[in-house]
Scaffold this motif. Structure first.
Motif, PDB file in Angstrom:
ATOM      1  N   UNK A   1      -3.673  27.663 -53.841  1.00  0.00           N
ATOM      2  CA  UNK A   1      -5.055  27.944 -54.199  1.00  0.00           C
ATOM      3  C   UNK A   1      -5.654  26.741 -54.915  1.00  0.00           C
ATOM      4  N   UNK A   2      -5.825  25.702 -54.189  1.00  0.00           N
ATOM      5  CA  UNK A   2      -6.306  24.440 -54.740  1.00  0.00           C
ATOM      6  C   UNK A   2      -7.803  24.496 -55.032  1.00  0.00           C
ATOM      7  N   UNK A   3      -8.217  24.045 -56.227  1.00  0.00           N
ATOM      8  CA  UNK A   3      -9.647  23.976 -56.511  1.00  0.00           C
ATOM      9  C   UNK A   3     -10.307  22.890 -55.661  1.00  0.00           C
ATOM     10  N   UNK A   4     -11.611  22.993 -55.522  1.00  0.00           N
ATOM     11  CA  UNK A   4     -12.370  22.041 -54.714  1.00  0.00           C
ATOM     12  C   UNK A   4     -13.347  21.289 -55.603  1.00  0.00           C
ATOM     13  N   UNK A  66      -6.787  24.886 -63.597  1.00  0.00           N
ATOM     14  CA  UNK A  66      -6.563  23.902 -62.529  1.00  0.00           C
ATOM     15  C   UNK A  66      -7.863  23.185 -62.162  1.00  0.00           C
ATOM     16  N   UNK A  67      -8.955  23.940 -62.120  1.00  0.00           N
ATOM     17  CA  UNK A  67     -10.247  23.332 -61.813  1.00  0.00           C
ATOM     18  C   UNK A  67     -10.648  22.335 -62.900  1.00  0.00           C
ATOM     19  N   UNK A  68     -10.476  22.714 -64.149  1.00  0.00           N
ATOM     20  CA  UNK A  68     -10.831  21.815 -65.256  1.00  0.00           C
ATOM     21  C   UNK A  68      -9.992  20.542 -65.195  1.00  0.00           C
ATOM     22  N   UNK A  69      -8.697  20.669 -64.910  1.00  0.00           N
ATOM     23  CA  UNK A  69      -7.836  19.488 -64.778  1.00  0.00           C
ATOM     24  C   UNK A  69      -8.306  18.588 -63.638  1.00  0.00           C
ATOM     25  N   UNK A  70      -8.678  19.197 -62.518  1.00  0.00           N
ATOM     26  CA  UNK A  70      -9.161  18.433 -61.362  1.00  0.00           C
ATOM     27  C   UNK A  70     -10.446  17.693 -61.706  1.00  0.00           C
TER      28      UNK A  70
END
Length: 83
Positions: A1-4, A66-70
């Protein structure tokens, strides 16, 4: 479930589950409150709009992280996972 990552200026989204699943919702990086409701979670946005999702609060928090890290990594901050 990778953020975009939509824009390196800080716009991105994450899926609540596999995008192949019909119940998948994409949550953008905006402010919302998380209300656990058993095996579901209700997100309430600043506008007052709320969304009941068939995922746990833990999943939402993990995906948001994960989104914040990306976003941080691609904004030039780097090193969310020692790169």
């Amino acid at each position: 479930k990778t953020p975009v990552l939509i824009s390196p200026s800080g716009v991105g989204a994450f899926p609540t589950m596999s995008p192949n699943q019909p119940e998948c919702a994409w949550i953008f990086n905006q402010d919302y409150m998380i209300e656990p409701m058993g095996r579901e979670v209700r997100l309430t946005f600043e506008s007052g709009f709320s969304l009941l999702l068939n995922v746990s609060a833990h999943t939402i928090k993990r995906q948001k992280s994960r989104l914040i890290e990306t976003l941080y990594y691609y904004s030039g901050g780097r090193d969310p996972v020692h790169h």
